[in-house]
Scaffold this motif. Structure first.
Motif, mmCIF file in Angstrom:
data_model
loop_
_atom_site.group_PDB
_atom_site.id
_atom_site.type_symbol
_atom_site.label_atom_id
_atom_site.label_comp_id
_atom_site.label_asym_id
_atom_site.label_seq_id
_atom_site.Cartn_x
_atom_site.Cartn_y
_atom_site.Cartn_z
ATOM 1 N N UNK A 290 0.831 -1.208 0.000
ATOM 2 C CA UNK A 290 0.000 0.000 0.000
ATOM 3 C C UNK A 290 0.866 1.259 0.000
ATOM 4 N N UNK A 291 0.483 2.196 -0.837
ATOM 5 C CA UNK A 291 1.106 3.528 -0.780
ATOM 6 C C UNK A 291 0.250 4.349 0.171
ATOM 7 N N UNK A 292 0.822 4.723 1.300
ATOM 8 C CA UNK A 292 0.036 5.428 2.316
ATOM 9 C C UNK A 292 0.018 6.929 2.058
ATOM 10 N N UNK A 293 1.107 7.401 1.503
ATOM 11 C CA UNK A 293 1.196 8.849 1.244
ATOM 12 C C UNK A 293 1.988 9.080 -0.033
ATOM 13 N N UNK A 294 1.582 10.090 -0.765
ATOM 14 C CA UNK A 294 2.385 10.496 -1.932
ATOM 15 C C UNK A 294 2.269 12.012 -2.064
#
Ligand code: ADP
Ligand code: MG
Length: 326
Positions: A290-294
């Motif tokens: 999972x990408x939690x922040x970008x």
């Protein structure tokens, strides 16, 4: 319209302007951008015939400012950093005085006074004593005085310094308007100001011209790479393996890894930063991470300005960054 060639000015053994050469074409708004002490006022004082040069040439509409000062000066209106306002006069009296000094008289003088009063919107204060006017109105009177004589070029040295945010907006609008009928050169140490008003920017640092271009070209040419910061639910090892397979990543650095979350700074030279972020999104999803922040950080002209002027700045001078208003 204006040609500056190898202009150099020394104060004693200090070189305030160092071999400046550039050309100003008719009908544009130009911005001299540089930190305090860069040499903007010195350059403008020389270009307007108020100060001698140590070396070099300035030609205004073909006239050499040192050899034919009267003809050259007719083509320029100048608002210096400290405008020479006569505090005990009214704007109207002051403009009449300036007009006469520029060789106007009679009906033509009165016509021009009325015209610049309208242009700079000082009709309602034209009979008041200048000393009683707000800083914004004083600045308008200063601009009106530059406009008398109908010069082709208007040179304004830091025209918005010391004004409140509303006055700044009004003066900027006035300058934009003048730009439709005149060649305008203004100086500023505030990047956003020249970016919004000017079609071409000259960046000056330590007396040297370090860039001269349209704002959008400066951004393109000089931009620092775009950056993407991501936090993924993965170990730094896993994140690095994924990043190795993504195209257009010029470099990356792991910033932190804790509790199974890794934050990485990614640099890309790709102009289409969203293309890279899309690829990141889908690749991480494919790997079931999972990408939690970008966060995307696009390079901008502010960074370019700071980088350029810092690079050529040495330890003895510091960039005095005044609080940016409006
Ligand atoms: P800017 O307008 O970009 O702030 P200036 O042209 O006023 O820069 O000044 C450029 C440099 O020259 C500064 O370091 C300043 O201290 C120096 N300087 C300006 N005027 C004089 C002077 N009359 N005598 C000595 N040094 C000066
Ligand atoms: Mg100055």
């Amino acid at each position: 319209m204006i040609t500056v060639e190898h202009l150099t000015k020394c104060y004693g053994d200090f070189m305030a302007v160092d071999d400046l050469s550039f050309e100003i074409e008719e009908g544009h708004v130009y911005g001299f951008l540089g930190p305090n002490g860069a040499g903007k006022s010195t350059t403008m004082n020389i270009m307007t015939g108020c100060l001698s040069a140590t070396k070099g040439h300035v030609r205004i509409a073909g006239y050499d400012i040192f050899e034919e000062p009267d003809k050259a000066k007719k083509e320029i209106g100048y608002l210096p950093e400290q405008p020479p306002l006569y505090m005990n006069e009214t704007p109207e009296e002051y403009l009449r005085f300036v007009g006469e000094a520029k060789g106007l008289h009679g009906a033509e003088l009165e016509r021009q006074i009325q015209e610049v009063i309208e242009q700079t919107k000082i009709e309602n204060v034209k009979g008041r004593c200048i000393s009683a006017l707000s800083k914004g109105y004083k600045q308008r009177v200063g601009i009106a005085q530059a406009l008398i004589g109908n010069p082709k070029v208007i040179i304004l040295d830091e025209p918005t310094v010391g004004l409140d945010p509303l006055q700044i907006i009004e003066i900027r609008d006035l300058i934009k308007q003048l730009g439709q009928t005149h060649t305008v050169i203004l100086s500023s140490h505030i990047l956003s100001e020249v970016q919004t008003i000017c079609e071409k920017i000259l960046i000056i640092s330590k007396g040297k011209l370090i860039a001269f271009d349209r704002p959008e070209n400066l951004e393109k040419k000089l931009l620092t790479p775009n950056e993407i910061f991501i936090t993924a639910e993965a170990t730094s090892q896993e994140v690095q393996e994924i990043l190795e397979n993504i195209t257009h990543i010029s470099e990356y650095a792991v910033e932190s890894e804790e509790q199974g979350r890794t934050t990485v700074q990614i640099k890309t030279d790709q102009e289409d930063i969203y293309g890279v972020s899309r690829e990141l999104f889908f690749t991480f999803a494919e790997k079931n991470k999972a990408l939690l922040e970008m966060t995307l950080k696009k390079g901008n002209l502010e960074d370019v300005f700071i980088e350029l002027t810092e690079k050529s700045q040495t330890e003895e001078t510091s960039v005095e960054s005044e609080a940016e208003t409006a």
